[in-house]
Design a protein around this motif. Structure first.
Motif, PDB file in Angstrom:
ATOM      1  N   THR A  79       0.827  -1.127   0.159  1.00 23.66           N
ATOM      2  CA  THR A  79       0.118  -0.089   0.109  1.00 23.66           C
ATOM      3  C   THR A  79       0.852   1.246  -0.136  1.00 23.66           C
ATOM      4  N   TRP A  83      -2.217   6.328  -1.275  1.00 21.04           N
ATOM      5  CA  TRP A  83      -3.512   5.562  -1.374  1.00 21.04           C
ATOM      6  C   TRP A  83      -4.160   5.598  -0.067  1.00 21.04           C
ATOM      7  N   ARG A 131      -8.012   7.411   0.123  1.00 20.77           N
ATOM      8  CA  ARG A 131      -9.291   6.527   0.298  1.00 20.77           C
ATOM      9  C   ARG A 131      -9.918   6.424   1.602  1.00 20.77           C
ATOM     10  N   CYS A 152     -18.779  -0.279  16.194  1.00 21.63           N
ATOM     11  CA  CYS A 152     -18.537   1.076  16.062  1.00 21.63           C
ATOM     12  C   CYS A 152     -19.693   1.853  16.755  1.00 21.63           C
ATOM     13  N   ARG A 203      -4.390  -5.894   3.835  1.00 27.95           N
ATOM     14  CA  ARG A 203      -4.433  -4.232   3.315  1.00 27.95           C
ATOM     15  C   ARG A 203      -5.856  -3.644   3.382  1.00 27.95           C
ATOM     16  N   ILE A 254      -5.310  -0.935   7.228  1.00 29.56           N
ATOM     17  CA  ILE A 254      -5.041   0.494   7.106  1.00 29.56           C
ATOM     18  C   ILE A 254      -5.817   1.463   8.038  1.00 29.56           C
ATOM     19  N   MET A 290     -14.040  -7.900   6.263  1.00 27.56           N
ATOM     20  CA  MET A 290     -14.974  -6.624   6.078  1.00 27.56           C
ATOM     21  C   MET A 290     -14.916  -6.796   4.432  1.00 27.56           C
ATOM     22  N   GLY A 347     -15.434  -3.820   2.142  1.00 31.21           N
ATOM     23  CA  GLY A 347     -15.260  -2.421   2.568  1.00 31.21           C
ATOM     24  C   GLY A 347     -16.384  -1.725   1.509  1.00 31.21           C
ATOM     25  N   LYS A 348     -16.625  -2.164   0.350  1.00 28.74           N
ATOM     26  CA  LYS A 348     -17.589  -1.389  -0.507  1.00 28.74           C
ATOM     27  C   LYS A 348     -19.100  -1.579   0.289  1.00 28.74           C
ATOM     28  N   VAL A 390     -19.758  -1.920   3.399  1.00 32.24           N
ATOM     29  CA  VAL A 390     -19.874  -1.048   4.348  1.00 32.24           C
ATOM     30  C   VAL A 390     -19.949   0.309   4.208  1.00 32.24           C
ATOM     31  N   HIS A 396     -18.957   9.052  13.723  1.00 27.97           N
ATOM     32  CA  HIS A 396     -18.000   7.879  13.931  1.00 27.97           C
ATOM     33  C   HIS A 396     -17.062   8.205  12.942  1.00 27.97           C
ATOM     34  N   ALA A 455     -14.794   7.053  10.795  1.00 27.79           N
ATOM     35  CA  ALA A 455     -14.415   5.639  10.102  1.00 27.79           C
ATOM     36  C   ALA A 455     -13.381   6.097   8.839  1.00 27.79           C
ATOM     37  N   ASN A 456     -13.935   6.924   8.090  1.00 30.83           N
ATOM     38  CA  ASN A 456     -13.385   7.477   6.719  1.00 30.83           C
ATOM     39  C   ASN A 456     -13.795   8.811   6.301  1.00 30.83           C
ATOM     40  N   ASN A 480      -9.760   4.574  12.615  1.00 32.49           N
ATOM     41  CA  ASN A 480     -11.228   4.405  13.136  1.00 32.49           C
ATOM     42  C   ASN A 480     -10.763   3.524  14.641  1.00 32.49           C
ATOM     43  N   PHE A 523     -22.324   4.234  13.216  1.00 30.57           N
ATOM     44  CA  PHE A 523     -22.571   3.221  12.508  1.00 30.57           C
ATOM     45  C   PHE A 523     -21.522   1.953  12.682  1.00 30.57           C
TER      46      PHE A 523
HETATM   47  N1  COA Z   1      -3.545  -0.075  -0.527  1.00 30.79           N
HETATM   48  C1  COA Z   1      -3.611   0.064  -1.976  1.00 30.79           C
HETATM   49  N2  COA Z   1      -4.504  -0.655  -2.723  1.00 30.79           N
HETATM   50  C2  COA Z   1      -5.441  -1.213  -2.242  1.00 30.79           C
HETATM   51  C3  COA Z   1      -5.675  -1.395  -0.663  1.00 30.79           C
HETATM   52  C4  COA Z   1      -4.639  -0.641  -0.013  1.00 30.79           C
HETATM   53  N3  COA Z   1      -4.841  -0.516   1.231  1.00 30.79           N
HETATM   54  N4  COA Z   1      -6.718  -1.910  -0.485  1.00 30.79           N
HETATM   55  C5  COA Z   1      -7.375  -2.224  -1.426  1.00 30.79           C
HETATM   56  N5  COA Z   1      -6.706  -1.799  -2.677  1.00 30.79           N
HETATM   57  C6  COA Z   1      -6.822  -1.876  -4.110  1.00 30.79           C
HETATM   58  C7  COA Z   1      -7.848  -3.065  -4.292  1.00 30.79           C
HETATM   59  O1  COA Z   1      -7.063  -4.108  -4.331  1.00 30.79           O
HETATM   60  C8  COA Z   1      -8.343  -2.567  -5.755  1.00 30.79           C
HETATM   61  O2  COA Z   1      -7.457  -3.034  -6.830  1.00 30.79           O
HETATM   62  P1  COA Z   1      -7.865  -3.359  -8.258  1.00 30.79           P
HETATM   63  O3  COA Z   1      -8.854  -2.085  -8.632  1.00 30.79           O
HETATM   64  O4  COA Z   1      -6.846  -3.661  -8.919  1.00 30.79           O
HETATM   65  O5  COA Z   1      -8.843  -4.628  -7.804  1.00 30.79           O
HETATM   66  C9  COA Z   1      -8.327  -0.917  -5.470  1.00 30.79           C
HETATM   67  O6  COA Z   1      -7.397  -0.854  -4.487  1.00 30.79           O
HETATM   68  C10 COA Z   1      -9.614  -0.592  -5.013  1.00 30.79           C
HETATM   69  O7  COA Z   1     -10.223  -1.298  -4.166  1.00 30.79           O
HETATM   70  P2  COA Z   1     -11.556  -1.068  -3.277  1.00 30.79           P
HETATM   71  O8  COA Z   1     -11.847  -1.939  -2.186  1.00 30.79           O
HETATM   72  O9  COA Z   1     -12.626  -0.923  -4.392  1.00 30.79           O
HETATM   73  O10 COA Z   1     -11.427   0.189  -2.661  1.00 30.79           O
HETATM   74  P3  COA Z   1     -12.391   1.388  -2.105  1.00 30.79           P
HETATM   75  O11 COA Z   1     -12.342   2.629  -2.936  1.00 30.79           O
HETATM   76  O12 COA Z   1     -13.596   0.710  -1.760  1.00 30.79           O
HETATM   77  O13 COA Z   1     -11.565   1.592  -0.666  1.00 30.79           O
HETATM   78  C11 COA Z   1     -12.070   1.146   1.704  1.00 30.79           C
HETATM   79  C12 COA Z   1     -11.482   0.655   0.284  1.00 30.79           C
HETATM   80  C13 COA Z   1     -11.642  -0.063   2.690  1.00 30.79           C
HETATM   81  C14 COA Z   1     -11.035   2.163   2.043  1.00 30.79           C
HETATM   82  C15 COA Z   1     -13.621   1.597   1.361  1.00 30.79           C
HETATM   83  O14 COA Z   1     -14.170   0.527   1.059  1.00 30.79           O
HETATM   84  C16 COA Z   1     -13.980   1.886   2.933  1.00 30.79           C
HETATM   85  O15 COA Z   1     -13.605   2.703   3.538  1.00 30.79           O
HETATM   86  N6  COA Z   1     -15.114   1.107   3.177  1.00 30.79           N
HETATM   87  C17 COA Z   1     -15.937   1.372   4.660  1.00 30.79           C
HETATM   88  C18 COA Z   1     -14.788   0.658   5.587  1.00 30.79           C
HETATM   89  C19 COA Z   1     -15.311   1.067   7.008  1.00 30.79           C
HETATM   90  O16 COA Z   1     -15.503   2.195   7.301  1.00 30.79           O
HETATM   91  N7  COA Z   1     -15.424   0.221   7.980  1.00 30.79           N
HETATM   92  C20 COA Z   1     -15.814   0.217   9.186  1.00 30.79           C
HETATM   93  C21 COA Z   1     -16.989   0.873   9.455  1.00 30.79           C
HETATM   94  S1  COA Z   1     -17.219   1.046  11.168  1.00 30.79           S
END
Ligand code: COA
Length: 335
Positions: free
Chosen positions: A34, A38, A42, A117, A156, A160, A220, A222-223, A225, A257, A259-260, A287, A317
């Motif tokens: 990572t 990134w 994100r 959370c 990953r 993160i 998780m 991620g998408k 959630v 909360h 989270a992001n 988070n 949430f």
């Molecule tokens: N570093 C670099 N690349 C990463 C990565 C990381 N840590 N994690 C995922 N990727 C890659 C993926 O493999 C994917 O690659 P691909 O396009 O080649 O397949 C690309 O980045 C996009 O991944 P994706 O999962 O679609 O990213 P995203 O934009 O959905 O972001 C999260 C991922 C987890 C940051 C996001 O979904 C999120 O924050 N979700 C909510 C999570 C949360 O808040 N949870 C707790 C709630 S209480």
């Protein structure tokens, strides 16, 4: 019931404690593939605090001690200690009993509550219900987490995101307006965010008793959630406002909360409300689950950003799935 003037819990003190060790994104990039860029783009997270010598109990005690000190009350005055946590040090005794011991809150009963959370929000609502029913007058509500123990540091998608810490508020019964909360759970969506417990390591578990047994980690989608959060949080905020005959313009701060940052931005956009009313500190802590709302509340309080008379929406949430929103009036006593 006349909800305009009744007995309600008012925050008289806040506190927070985070571990000394700071882990920035570059350090995480040494563990998984990572990058700092990134993660920042994100999630908004730049660094998080990771417990080494600290524990869920030790951070909860310190946060609680600060809240008590600011409120100017003695430990003996506390009637109830509620700890929200998904990552206690032990299954039992519960964290609240350990906190009770360390604070010397000899007259308090205590128990833990796990709503992941959403935990702090649900614990806050529980405290308010006890206070408004006249059962307890002085309640210490704490959110405390050592999530770094539940994180798979080779994944990953999750490692993160999370950090460790604790936050606390001290509520005292006063006459005031009782605000009704919005609170929801949907177990059918639970598989989007999980962390197995003792069933995963018990004798009935797959590969039980072998080195192949599964270690419980946070898993998780991620998408899923993300979509859940940006859909349900604005709905819960609209709901809590309607329930209490208020509008968005009656609210000074929306404390979500942490989270992001993209989730917070999306919620503000959906509510058509200025992002300046949505303070964030997730860049520093990641988070911290049930600790994130009280850590942020404490930071705003200690930095003199909250003014008496201001109305605040708290919104949480997380796993469950669970979500909700509550309203409070800031009236911390002048020091
Ligand atoms: N570093 C670099 N690349 C990463 C990565 C990381 N840590 N994690 C995922 N990727 C890659 C993926 O493999 C994917 O690659 P691909 O396009 O080649 O397949 C690309 O980045 C996009 O991944 P994706 O999962 O679609 O990213 P995203 O934009 O959905 O972001 C999260 C991922 C987890 C940051 C996001 O979904 C999120 O924050 N979700 C909510 C999570 C949360 O808040 N949870 C707790 C709630 S209480």
């Amino acid at each position: 019931m006349n909800r305009e003037q009744t007995i309600t819990g008012v925050i008289c003190g806040t506190g927070a404690c985070v571990p000394e060790k700071v882990m920035d994104n570059n350090e995480i990039a040494q563990l998984v593939e990572t990058s700092d860029q990134w993660i920042r783009e994100r999630t908004g997270v730049a660094r998080r605090h990771i417990a080494k010598k600290e524990t869920t109990v030790s951070m909860a005690v310190e946060a609680g001690r600060q809240a008590m000190e600011e409120a100017g009350i003695c430990p003996e005055e506390i009637d109830l200690i509620l700890v929200a946590s998904a990552s206690p040090d032990q299954v039992f005794p519960c964290t609240a009993c350990r906190v009770q011991e360390f604070l010397g809150a000899v007259n308090a009963s205590g128990f833990d509550l796990n709503a992941a959370c959403s935990g702090f929000l649900f614990a806050y609502n529980t405290a308010q219900a006890y206070i408004s029913a006249g059962v307890f007058r002085t309640v210490l509500v704490i959110g405390a987490e050592c999530l770094s123990r539940l994180v798979d540091w080779q994944d990953r998608n999750t490692c993160i995101l999370f950090g460790d810490g604790a936050g606390a508020v001290l509520l005292r019964a006063q006459s005031g307006r009782l605000y009704l909360p919005a609170a929801h759970s949907d177990g059918t969506g639970g598989s989007a965010l999980t962390c197995d417990g003792t069933a995963a390591i018990g004798p009935g578990a797959e590969n039980a008793g072998t080195s192949e047994r599964k270690i419980p980690y946070i898993e998780m989608n991620g998408k899923e959630v993300f979509q859940f959060a940006i859909r349900k949080v604005p709905q819960a905020i609209e709901e809590v406002l309607e329930k209490n005959h208020l509008t968005k313009d009656d609210i000074d701060w929306f404390i979500l909360h942490q989270a992001n940052s993209r989730i917070v931005d999306a919620v503000a956009r959906r509510l058509k409300t200025d992002i300046k009313k949505f303070p964030m500190n997730l860049q520093e802590y990641g988070n911290t689950s049930s600790a994130s709302i009280p850590i942020l509340l404490n930071e705003l309080n200690r930095n003199g950003i909250l003014n008496n008379g201001q109305r605040i929406v708290l919104a949480g949430f997380g796993a469950g799935l669970s979500w909700g929103a509550s309203i409070l009036e800031w009236k911390i006593p002048e020091k």
